[in-house]
Design a protein around this motif. Sequence first.
Motif, mmCIF file in Angstrom:
data_model
loop_
_atom_site.group_PDB
_atom_site.id
_atom_site.type_symbol
_atom_site.label_atom_id
_atom_site.label_comp_id
_atom_site.label_asym_id
_atom_site.label_seq_id
_atom_site.Cartn_x
_atom_site.Cartn_y
_atom_site.Cartn_z
ATOM 1 N N PHE A 103 0.824 -1.213 0.000
ATOM 2 C CA PHE A 103 0.000 0.000 0.000
ATOM 3 C C PHE A 103 0.858 1.263 0.000
ATOM 4 C CE2 PHE A 103 -2.782 -3.283 1.639
ATOM 5 C CZ PHE A 103 -3.961 -3.045 0.943
ATOM 6 N N ASP A 104 1.945 1.220 0.759
ATOM 7 C CA ASP A 104 2.869 2.361 0.759
ATOM 8 C C ASP A 104 3.395 2.591 -0.651
ATOM 9 O OD1 ASP A 104 3.053 2.921 3.608
ATOM 10 O OD2 ASP A 104 4.075 0.995 3.753
ATOM 11 N N GLY A 105 3.774 1.484 -1.281
ATOM 12 C CA GLY A 105 4.324 1.577 -2.627
ATOM 13 C C GLY A 105 3.306 2.206 -3.561
ATOM 14 N N ARG A 106 2.088 1.778 -3.393
ATOM 15 C CA ARG A 106 1.013 2.282 -4.256
ATOM 16 C C ARG A 106 0.831 3.789 -4.067
ATOM 17 N NH1 ARG A 106 -2.745 0.012 -7.218
ATOM 18 N NH2 ARG A 106 -4.806 0.967 -7.437
ATOM 19 N N ALA A 107 0.826 4.195 -2.808
ATOM 20 C CA ALA A 107 0.633 5.619 -2.531
ATOM 21 C C ALA A 107 1.795 6.428 -3.107
ATOM 22 C CB ALA A 107 0.529 5.841 -1.025
ATOM 23 N N ALA A 108 3.003 5.953 -2.859
ATOM 24 C CA ALA A 108 4.167 6.708 -3.290
ATOM 25 C C ALA A 108 4.234 6.793 -4.802
ATOM 26 C CB ALA A 108 5.430 6.061 -2.737
ATOM 27 N N ALA A 109 3.853 5.707 -5.457
ATOM 28 C CA ALA A 109 3.901 5.704 -6.912
ATOM 29 C C ALA A 109 2.909 6.712 -7.487
ATOM 30 C CB ALA A 109 3.620 4.313 -7.451
ATOM 31 N N LYS A 110 1.855 6.951 -6.727
ATOM 32 C CA LYS A 110 0.885 7.948 -7.194
ATOM 33 C C LYS A 110 1.435 9.353 -7.022
ATOM 34 C CE LYS A 110 -3.100 5.368 -7.072
ATOM 35 N NZ LYS A 110 -4.460 5.315 -7.388
ATOM 36 N N VAL A 111 2.144 9.564 -5.934
ATOM 37 C CA VAL A 111 2.705 10.886 -5.675
ATOM 38 C C VAL A 111 3.621 11.250 -6.828
ATOM 39 C CG1 VAL A 111 4.249 12.214 -4.214
ATOM 40 C CG2 VAL A 111 2.598 10.646 -3.191
ATOM 41 N N ASP A 112 4.465 10.323 -7.195
ATOM 42 C CA ASP A 112 5.434 10.629 -8.239
ATOM 43 C C ASP A 112 5.827 9.323 -8.914
ATOM 44 O OD1 ASP A 112 7.425 11.406 -9.841
ATOM 45 O OD2 ASP A 112 8.777 12.109 -8.270
ATOM 46 N N PRO A 113 5.224 9.070 -10.050
ATOM 47 C CA PRO A 113 5.491 7.783 -10.713
ATOM 48 C C PRO A 113 6.958 7.618 -11.104
ATOM 49 C CG PRO A 113 3.814 9.082 -11.904
ATOM 50 C CD PRO A 113 4.284 9.924 -10.786
ATOM 51 N N GLU A 114 7.689 8.736 -11.176
ATOM 52 C CA GLU A 114 9.108 8.619 -11.490
ATOM 53 C C GLU A 114 9.965 8.645 -10.230
ATOM 54 O OE1 GLU A 114 9.259 11.837 -14.292
ATOM 55 O OE2 GLU A 114 7.689 10.688 -15.289
ATOM 56 N N GLY A 115 9.316 8.634 -9.097
ATOM 57 C CA GLY A 115 10.047 8.715 -7.823
ATOM 58 C C GLY A 115 10.637 7.376 -7.435
ATOM 59 N N PRO A 116 11.110 7.290 -6.214
ATOM 60 C CA PRO A 116 11.794 6.079 -5.770
ATOM 61 C C PRO A 116 10.908 4.836 -5.686
ATOM 62 C CG PRO A 116 11.584 7.674 -3.971
ATOM 63 C CD PRO A 116 11.148 8.362 -5.220
ATOM 64 N N GLN A 117 9.602 5.029 -5.578
ATOM 65 C CA GLN A 117 8.733 3.851 -5.615
ATOM 66 C C GLN A 117 7.870 3.924 -6.863
ATOM 67 O OE1 GLN A 117 8.498 5.566 -2.407
ATOM 68 N NE2 GLN A 117 9.748 4.158 -1.230
ATOM 69 N N PHE A 118 7.736 2.788 -7.523
ATOM 70 C CA PHE A 118 7.058 2.811 -8.819
ATOM 71 C C PHE A 118 6.389 1.464 -9.055
ATOM 72 C CE2 PHE A 118 11.492 1.977 -8.759
ATOM 73 C CZ PHE A 118 11.538 0.680 -9.232
ATOM 74 N N ALA A 119 5.436 1.487 -9.943
ATOM 75 C CA ALA A 119 4.699 0.259 -10.224
ATOM 76 C C ALA A 119 5.530 -0.690 -11.089
ATOM 77 C CB ALA A 119 3.408 0.610 -10.945
ATOM 78 N N ILE A 120 5.421 -1.972 -10.773
ATOM 79 C CA ILE A 120 6.008 -2.995 -11.636
ATOM 80 C C ILE A 120 4.855 -3.888 -12.096
ATOM 81 C CG2 ILE A 120 7.625 -4.926 -11.815
ATOM 82 C CD1 ILE A 120 9.156 -3.836 -9.482
ATOM 83 N N PRO A 121 4.442 -3.773 -13.345
ATOM 84 C CA PRO A 121 3.378 -4.675 -13.804
ATOM 85 C C PRO A 121 3.887 -6.110 -13.698
ATOM 86 C CG PRO A 121 3.815 -2.902 -15.387
ATOM 87 C CD PRO A 121 4.908 -2.855 -14.375
ATOM 88 N N LYS A 122 3.036 -6.977 -13.152
ATOM 89 C CA LYS A 122 3.493 -8.346 -12.885
ATOM 90 C C LYS A 122 3.934 -9.103 -14.126
ATOM 91 C CE LYS A 122 0.582 -10.942 -10.474
ATOM 92 N NZ LYS A 122 -0.674 -11.280 -9.759
#
Lengths: 470, 789
Positions: free
Chosen positions: A219-238
């Motif tokens: 969930f943290d990862g999800r939130a952070a990726a929304k804040v800044d998709p280019e930031g330190p946390q980002f989505a990895i499509p499975k």
Amino acid sequence: MANEFPFEISPMFEGERVRKDDMFVELAGPKSRGFELVRAASVDEIEDGKFTLIGPDISEMQEGSRHPYAMIYRIAGKLVEPDLEAIVERRNHDFQNYIQGYMHLNQRYDVWVRINKDAIKKGLKSFEQIAKATMMLFKNELPFIEKIEATYVTNPEEVEKQRAEAIKIYEARDARTRGLHDEDVDVFYGCTLCQSFAPTNVCVVTPDRISLCGAINWFDGRAAAKVDPEGPQFAIPKGEVIDKISGEYSGVNEKAVALSGGEYSRIRIHSFFEYPHTSCGCFEVVGFYIPEVDGIGWVDRDFTGTAPNGLAFSTMAGQTGGGKQIIGFLGVGVNYFRSPKFIQADGGWNRVIWMPKNLKEKIKADIPPELVDKLPTEEDVTDLKTLRDYLEKKQHPITQRWTKEEAAAETVAEAPAGAAPEWSMPAPAMGMPVGMPMVPMQFGGGEGMKLTFKNAKITIDRVVLRSKEK
Amino acid sequence: MTIKKGSFVIEGLENVQINIGKVVGQGQEIEGPTPRPEIISLRNWDYRILDRYNPVYTPTGDTCDYCTYGKCDLTGNKEGACGIDLEGQSAREALRISIMGAACHSAHGRHLLNYLIRKYGEDYPIDVGPSNLKAPLTETIMGVTPKTIGDFLPVLEYVEEQLTQLTAAINTGQEGAAIDFESKALHAGMLDLLGMEVADIIQISCLNLPKAEENTPLAEIGMGILDPKKPVVICVGHNIAAPAYILDHMDRNGLFDKIEIAGLCCTAHDMTRYKKTAKIIGSMSKELKYIRSGIPDVLVTDEQCVRADILREAKKLQIPVIATNEKITYGLPDRSNDPVDAIVEDLASGKNEGALILDLEKVGEVVPKLAMKIGPIRKAKGITALPDDEEFKKLVSKCTKCLQCTRDCPQSLPISDAMAAAVGGDLSKFEELHDRCVGCGRCDYSCPADIPVLNVIEKASQRVIREEKGKVRIGRGQIGDPEIREEGRNLVLGTTPGVLAFVGCGNYPDGTKDVYDVVEEMLRRSYIIISSGCSAMDIGMYKDTEGKTLYERYPGRFIKGNLLNTGSCVSNAHIAATTIKVASIFAGRKTKGNWEEIADYVLNRVGAVGIAWGAYSQKAFAIGTGCNRLGIPVVVGPHGTKYRRAFIGKPYRKDKWNVLDARDGSVINVEPAPEHLMITAETKNELMPLLAKLCFRPSDNSLGRAIKLTHYIELSEKYMKKMPDDWHIYVRNEADLPLAKKEQLMKLLEEKGWKIDWDKKKIMEGPLRKVDVSFQPTNVPRLCKEVKK
Ligand code: SF4
Ligand code: SF4
Ligand code: SF4
């Protein structure tokens, strides 16, 4: 710089404690009631920056008094969704502690707040000032919050009423967290925060695997990726599922190549031996393979003694880390023990054969009940021999692996009895995964040569040992 | 089987005995290119850092009289008779100072090593606590992992050989280029770190000093802690060997109730590390003051930071001096082979003013006996150098306000004002002076009216001296791996803004309180504070309103917002070595023989800064220079300018701030981080924002940068009353901005011409470069994956 608030706002005040004598009021806490709650809402429901207070304000409170206290925020924005509520809510603690003279402890329905007298002297009069500052910080840090409004409650009946509601919401949320598994989502999250220190580390965070450091869940990862998709946390499509049990996915593998600078191309999320997750340096617990019993022991940072293999945490941790995939060692966050997929590629809990007592206590509730008494700690066993005996006596499931393998390896000769140095292998019959490094390696050993001495006295002035040229 | 030294009989082999004399290099793999670096092996690295951090010299004179050609005038562009210019000569001085410092610590290590090997044997194992890298500096420099104390023999041999080479380079007609003198000075600094590591590791291992313990007990410190009615033994210096024997003897004979024993300077730290009940008088600044008080009944000296006049001063007060180390002998008779009773008799009767005793076991016996004997005699006589009340009045009224003392005082203290106030019965001015006075005694010699100024200051400050009772957390030794791992999360997330090491001596510009103030401010901001030596002592001298010292308020774990004391001066090695551990633990960097890569990692990633606010000796300079070679910036107090050399970065020279991205070798122009390698701060107000700034590193992620920037801006506003001029050059995107002031700062950036998208609250244009979490900054081309053409 000008300051619109009568107090300073800085991370410097994070550790600030308000003692009883310095306290103007106490809000919520163990002797009263309260909670904090964040809810997602739709954009047109919210009037940005609005503050509502139900109950007495600070200026109406007696010095030294105690009041119930609830903080409810409603947030909205294109990217806001209920799954983010918990993450945003947790930040209330951080942000409010930035406020000078305002102490915020715990979370959810355990919150405990104190305001000190100095803050009042400097001009703090109303909860509105606190709420405005907190909302400003929320919006600064989490720009996906486009609108936010706050309702604070100090009226006792109203707090009671809303608290009952809040508890239901927390429970529903927890049920969702527990019920959410790797197979239920399409994206995992990657975290590269560690890369500023550990350049090749690739942290993959999934619903069933919290980050190594224990700080970031899905969930943290999800939130952070929304804040800044280019930031330190980002989505990895499975991507494609390559192996369900060990948790290998094409999307993760692709990312692994990119993030590790080509160092790693495969990562199996729930594997110990084959293509395990990389380990940076800040893992809380390190798992280590003990070939003599074909099982995995775990040791945490706080354990100062030595594990049955004769090694301390620091020594084994020294073999791990550095953002590398190290076969035979794995760094994890304590919470990973709670995962239903805990090293399931390698037998899960059945493969766990030792851990320090304190660690065992901490996670007891998550150990499969039939194993709790079969899992020895430093109080039960001290070395490999006693470990083996203990496992045998308690019929730990690992012993079933032995019988299988012993049967298969019957032809292999027994090692000479007695005089076995501390770390030699008493019974080299056990199968070992390929590529297993024997870490505390002894040098010397048979190289297929036979020397016969009789009545000899050999004096060696100095022995120079050199490693082989590569 | 394990191959080891000794005699072996192998079962099944008739009458076969194998004797193995020595096992060398137990299968150890050298991992880097420079094991045992020669004086030139790391020159490339030195050149890299010197190119960015230029040596800036402030020579005290512009002549040279090193040799008999001299004195040579080096003003303007003139060269000396040997061809050297002023820059070269200044750099040569820097090398000379570094060598002296390095020699001092290594010789200390050598003394301990010889002594401990004699007592415990070469095979005594090293034990420093929970650690995988037990001797990080030794591994990084020598390329080997020592296992026993004997393994350090070749290490010290190496240091000694290198120091000889370096010393040779100073001779007239040798090295001539400033840059190479500096490279050699950096080499000496590195050797200094190594020598210190050896000294502390062997004493931790053999004498069982705390082994990376976070919760060591608190020791008492201060000039007011001893009971002057009991016989008092004071050990002065840095080397624990002799005091350890005294403490053992006292322990065996149950003398701790009967005799007061305490240390002055670093010996004190190690005494408390050895026996938790030992006490600390204070730093070197307290040396003369404490002796003059007349309280000590026996003075025991070992080495380093011992005043050259200690014998003269002691003699005046009938305090016998026992010298225990070859390096400081004061012309005393060598009594090492005489019977204990004879020595005690000669000293107690005043026949001899002191004795040199190199048999430390004998020292252990002589000192307590002597104290018991002479203590009562001296107490009965009430011997002190301090004037009585009546004399005091007379003395202060003798002052003619000629101000000669103030001119000579290294601190320029307003002595005559205090004298005048004291005539009217007001002692407060003297009490203030007392804290700022470093106890050098120069004023005594200046006064034309023959006022013993220091004694007067001390007499006037009796009230505050009696209350001088603080607490110091006993030196813990190394930082253990588990702690570093735990803290890793904060370091990575950036919630620990930096690691600040307060080290070195007590030559502060404005009293000990400054150090306390700075440390307190930075602790509240969650910096990790590591201290050692005299700084560690002075930090414990002040209390808050609740009567608690900083050591009582802040725990001693290597974690944000904690306060650690590693121990005596030689324990400084562990502070530097912690950065090596970070590189090894988090990045898996190979350490053995791999100095350049490790230093490069530290320079670009680890936000650690050393502070020697009261640095005075050559040793402190050597330590600082060693840290510089490891990529750790150092700030010295205003007296540090007297070292006459700084390493200053020039932010405006954009080309100096290019680094490579190790992923592909591309060149990236980065913000000046860290801005300097060795620099002086004039005041504590200037110091604090500077420290925050020097914690920036090119690899900071946004969370970390935002926190670091917050403290930089806040400290500047709080202490310099203004926004720093250069805050914006550390902003790479909006996530780098301090959270609470984001909008205000964005407005300021817009005023500076940056483009802001206010809808998205994003910075569109302005920053020097983008943040890229995977960016791998390095200054070493060979560490890049593929160098771009
Ligand atoms: S060393 Fe050189 S500069 Fe110095 S006195 Fe001799 S000749 Fe002159
Ligand atoms: S003893 Fe103190 S007052 Fe006297 S010169 Fe030295 S520092 Fe100044
Ligand atoms: S030198 Fe002596 S007489 Fe002159 S101002 Fe100082 S104390 Fe007074």
